[in-house]
Design a protein around this motif. Structure first.
Motif, mmCIF file in Angstrom:
data_model
loop_
_atom_site.group_PDB
_atom_site.id
_atom_site.type_symbol
_atom_site.label_atom_id
_atom_site.label_comp_id
_atom_site.label_asym_id
_atom_site.label_seq_id
_atom_site.Cartn_x
_atom_site.Cartn_y
_atom_site.Cartn_z
ATOM 1 N N LEU A 78 0.832 -1.202 0.000
ATOM 2 C CA LEU A 78 0.000 0.000 0.000
ATOM 3 C C LEU A 78 0.867 1.252 0.000
ATOM 4 C CD1 LEU A 78 -2.792 -0.929 2.588
ATOM 5 C CD2 LEU A 78 -2.659 -1.478 0.142
ATOM 6 N N ARG A 79 0.314 2.336 -0.532
ATOM 7 C CA ARG A 79 0.996 3.634 -0.581
ATOM 8 C C ARG A 79 0.021 4.683 -0.039
ATOM 9 N NH1 ARG A 79 1.142 3.900 -5.723
ATOM 10 N NH2 ARG A 79 -0.573 5.388 -5.938
ATOM 11 N N LEU A 80 0.443 5.420 0.954
ATOM 12 C CA LEU A 80 -0.410 6.463 1.524
ATOM 13 C C LEU A 80 -0.327 7.702 0.637
ATOM 14 C CD1 LEU A 80 -2.204 7.532 3.849
ATOM 15 C CD2 LEU A 80 -0.090 8.272 4.985
ATOM 16 N N ASP A 81 -1.443 8.043 -0.028
ATOM 17 C CA ASP A 81 -1.432 9.147 -0.986
ATOM 18 C C ASP A 81 -2.060 10.429 -0.460
ATOM 19 O OD1 ASP A 81 -0.051 7.789 -2.923
ATOM 20 O OD2 ASP A 81 -1.793 7.242 -4.114
ATOM 21 N N GLY A 82 -2.929 10.343 0.567
ATOM 22 C CA GLY A 82 -3.542 11.574 1.067
ATOM 23 C C GLY A 82 -4.911 11.361 1.659
ATOM 24 N N LEU A 83 -5.790 12.359 1.483
ATOM 25 C CA LEU A 83 -7.107 12.375 2.118
ATOM 26 C C LEU A 83 -8.213 12.592 1.097
ATOM 27 C CD1 LEU A 83 -6.423 14.715 5.195
ATOM 28 C CD2 LEU A 83 -6.275 12.210 5.119
ATOM 29 N N MET A 84 -9.396 12.114 1.436
ATOM 30 C CA MET A 84 -10.604 12.324 0.628
ATOM 31 C C MET A 84 -11.763 12.653 1.547
ATOM 32 S SD MET A 84 -13.731 10.747 -0.249
ATOM 33 C CE MET A 84 -13.987 9.094 -0.857
ATOM 34 N N THR A 85 -12.695 13.467 1.070
ATOM 35 C CA THR A 85 -13.946 13.657 1.804
ATOM 36 C C THR A 85 -15.090 13.876 0.830
ATOM 37 O OG1 THR A 85 -14.890 14.651 3.793
ATOM 38 C CG2 THR A 85 -14.071 16.188 2.134
ATOM 39 N N VAL A 86 -16.290 13.661 1.351
ATOM 40 C CA VAL A 86 -17.532 13.998 0.659
ATOM 41 C C VAL A 86 -18.181 15.094 1.493
ATOM 42 C CG1 VAL A 86 -19.764 13.127 -0.133
ATOM 43 C CG2 VAL A 86 -17.770 11.605 -0.106
ATOM 44 N N ALA B 40 -16.021 23.015 4.724
ATOM 45 C CA ALA B 40 -15.680 21.600 4.903
ATOM 46 C C ALA B 40 -14.373 21.271 4.195
ATOM 47 C CB ALA B 40 -16.810 20.715 4.366
ATOM 48 N N PHE B 41 -14.243 21.764 2.958
ATOM 49 C CA PHE B 41 -13.032 21.463 2.196
ATOM 50 C C PHE B 41 -11.806 22.174 2.789
ATOM 51 C CE2 PHE B 41 -16.174 21.011 -1.547
ATOM 52 C CZ PHE B 41 -16.476 19.715 -1.161
ATOM 53 N N GLU B 42 -12.011 23.348 3.328
ATOM 54 C CA GLU B 42 -10.890 24.041 3.997
ATOM 55 C C GLU B 42 -10.449 23.269 5.238
ATOM 56 O OE1 GLU B 42 -12.516 27.931 4.510
ATOM 57 O OE2 GLU B 42 -12.006 28.565 2.461
ATOM 58 N N ARG B 43 -11.409 22.687 5.937
ATOM 59 C CA ARG B 43 -11.071 21.843 7.094
ATOM 60 C C ARG B 43 -10.248 20.636 6.642
ATOM 61 N NH1 ARG B 43 -9.293 20.277 11.734
ATOM 62 N NH2 ARG B 43 -10.545 18.838 12.958
ATOM 63 N N LEU B 44 -10.631 20.040 5.501
ATOM 64 C CA LEU B 44 -9.879 18.904 4.972
ATOM 65 C C LEU B 44 -8.454 19.325 4.632
ATOM 66 C CD1 LEU B 44 -10.217 15.879 4.110
ATOM 67 C CD2 LEU B 44 -10.500 16.745 1.781
ATOM 68 N N MET B 45 -8.288 20.531 4.085
ATOM 69 C CA MET B 45 -6.944 21.009 3.761
ATOM 70 C C MET B 45 -6.099 21.177 5.020
ATOM 71 S SD MET B 45 -6.619 21.066 0.527
ATOM 72 C CE MET B 45 -4.965 21.730 0.642
ATOM 73 N N ASP B 46 -6.710 21.659 6.103
ATOM 74 C CA ASP B 46 -5.982 21.774 7.374
ATOM 75 C C ASP B 46 -5.537 20.396 7.852
ATOM 76 O OD1 ASP B 46 -6.352 24.507 7.394
ATOM 77 O OD2 ASP B 46 -8.078 24.454 8.759
ATOM 78 N N LEU B 47 -6.424 19.422 7.704
ATOM 79 C CA LEU B 47 -6.089 18.054 8.114
ATOM 80 C C LEU B 47 -4.993 17.478 7.228
ATOM 81 C CD1 LEU B 47 -9.750 16.827 8.735
ATOM 82 C CD2 LEU B 47 -8.004 17.232 10.503
ATOM 83 N N SER B 48 -4.998 17.853 5.948
ATOM 84 C CA SER B 48 -3.946 17.418 5.032
ATOM 85 C C SER B 48 -2.597 18.000 5.441
ATOM 86 C CB SER B 48 -4.292 17.844 3.601
ATOM 87 O OG SER B 48 -3.208 17.624 2.723
ATOM 88 N N THR B 49 -2.607 19.262 5.841
ATOM 89 C CA THR B 49 -1.362 19.895 6.315
ATOM 90 C C THR B 49 -0.811 19.140 7.518
ATOM 91 O OG1 THR B 49 -2.089 22.048 5.515
ATOM 92 C CG2 THR B 49 -0.357 22.046 7.194
ATOM 93 N N ASP B 50 -1.694 18.785 8.444
ATOM 94 C CA ASP B 50 -1.274 18.006 9.619
ATOM 95 C C ASP B 50 -0.692 16.663 9.193
ATOM 96 O OD1 ASP B 50 -2.235 20.047 11.206
ATOM 97 O OD2 ASP B 50 -4.128 19.045 11.681
ATOM 98 N N LEU B 51 -1.370 15.985 8.266
ATOM 99 C CA LEU B 51 -0.932 14.656 7.818
ATOM 100 C C LEU B 51 0.449 14.728 7.183
ATOM 101 C CD1 LEU B 51 -1.567 11.637 7.190
ATOM 102 C CD2 LEU B 51 -2.558 12.431 5.021
ATOM 103 N N ARG B 52 0.685 15.786 6.376
ATOM 104 C CA ARG B 52 1.947 15.874 5.651
ATOM 105 C C ARG B 52 3.148 16.166 6.552
ATOM 106 N NH1 ARG B 52 1.030 20.231 2.331
ATOM 107 N NH2 ARG B 52 -1.213 20.338 2.707
ATOM 108 N N ARG B 53 2.882 16.597 7.769
ATOM 109 C CA ARG B 53 4.012 16.748 8.718
ATOM 110 C C ARG B 53 4.637 15.391 9.021
ATOM 111 N NH1 ARG B 53 0.356 20.555 11.471
ATOM 112 N NH2 ARG B 53 0.985 22.655 10.831
ATOM 113 N N ALA B 54 3.795 14.367 9.113
ATOM 114 C CA ALA B 54 4.290 13.017 9.391
ATOM 115 C C ALA B 54 4.559 12.228 8.113
ATOM 116 C CB ALA B 54 3.279 12.261 10.259
ATOM 117 N N HIS B 55 3.796 12.543 7.062
ATOM 118 C CA HIS B 55 3.895 11.788 5.798
ATOM 119 C C HIS B 55 3.935 12.782 4.637
ATOM 120 C CE1 HIS B 55 2.946 8.092 8.017
ATOM 121 N NE2 HIS B 55 1.998 8.784 8.615
ATOM 122 N N PRO B 56 5.096 13.374 4.359
ATOM 123 C CA PRO B 56 5.205 14.451 3.371
ATOM 124 C C PRO B 56 4.713 14.099 1.976
ATOM 125 C CG PRO B 56 7.226 14.266 4.670
ATOM 126 C CD PRO B 56 6.387 13.087 5.023
ATOM 127 N N ALA B 57 4.802 12.835 1.595
ATOM 128 C CA ALA B 57 4.405 12.456 0.230
ATOM 129 C C ALA B 57 2.893 12.289 0.080
ATOM 130 C CB ALA B 57 5.102 11.152 -0.179
#
Length: 239
Positions: A163-171, A185-202
């Motif tokens: 598996l490869r961790l590619d990012g986040l999705m929402t509806v 909602a989508f701006e919240r997802l972007m904030d969560l993506s920023t948090d995720l990329r601190r640990a998983h930059p790719a």
């Protein structure tokens, strides 16, 4: 068939204009946003025409429809995304054709996907589906993990063979604090993506926005939009 191809071409052009305008309004390059055409309920012949019109990413949400369609289109240069809620008993089939699974929302599914990807000697991209209508530790109405569960699940995907961790999705949620507030909602997802990329930059893929709200998704920073109806039209209900 030519009429249908002309219809698809015209619809694609309109969607392309919408994405380009949204990118311009947001100060983003058009190349920053990838269009995924959601081909669910439509035949393989439509997928073939879309490929001829330059579409490279298609999505399905039901394995029983997707598997035979993907098999018919093996010769096409397509990236297949699975976007529906995925039961573990369908994992073997889905891993056979899906390049990315956008609806990863629980550890049991990660384990099943990993086992099958290794067995089939494939690498499957995974997006964590985020439920913005859930509390910090619940699940959403349409699947997805609550924001508080993203980190643990992402770590699990990142360590899983095949598996490869590619990012986040929402509806966009139909209830809760983000009901009717797609861009928030989508701006919240972007904030969560920023948090995720601190640990998983790719893991920089952010899949959000559909036919009705792709502009809001682009404005928020989505990298991928999933558009069905605006390209393929409204399919009459069966029965």
């Amino acid at each position: 068939m030519t009429d249908r191809k002309d219809e698809l071409a015209a619809n694609l052009a309109k969607v392309e204009d919408r994405i380009a305008a949204a990118c311009a309004a947001a100060g983003r390059a058009r190349e920053e946003v990838t269009l995924i055409v959601v081909t669910k309920t439509y035949p393989a012949s439509d997928v073939r025409m879309l490929s001829e019109l330059g579409v490279r990413h298609v999505a399905e949400n039901r394995d029983q429809d997707a598997a035979p369609k993907a098999a018919e289109c093996l010769d096409l240069p397509l990236v297949w995304h699975f976007v529906g809620q995925l039961q573990t008993n369908k994992v073997r089939s889905v891993v056979g054709y899906a390049d990315l699974v956008q609806s990863v929302d629980r550890s049991k599914l990660v384990t099943a996907l990993s086992k099958e990807a290794v067995r089939q000697e494939r690498e499957v991209g995974c997006l964590i589906q985020v439920a913005l209508d859930a509390g910090e530790s619940a699940r959403g109405e349409r699947g997805g993990v609550a924001p508080g569960g993203i980190g643990e699940l992402a770590d699990l995907v990142a360590k899983a063979p095949g598996l490869r961790l590619d990012g986040l999705m929402t509806v966009a949620p139909l209830s809760g604090e983000y009901e009717g507030r797609q861009q928030a909602a989508f701006e919240r997802l972007m904030d969560l993506s920023t948090d995720l990329r601190r640990a998983h930059p790719a893991a920089n893929m952010v899949s959000a926005g559909m036919s009705a709200d792709l502009e809001e998704a682009v404005a928020a920073g989505a990298t991928h939009v999933r558009v069905g109806t605006a390209v393929l039209g409204v399919r009459p209900r069966l029965g």
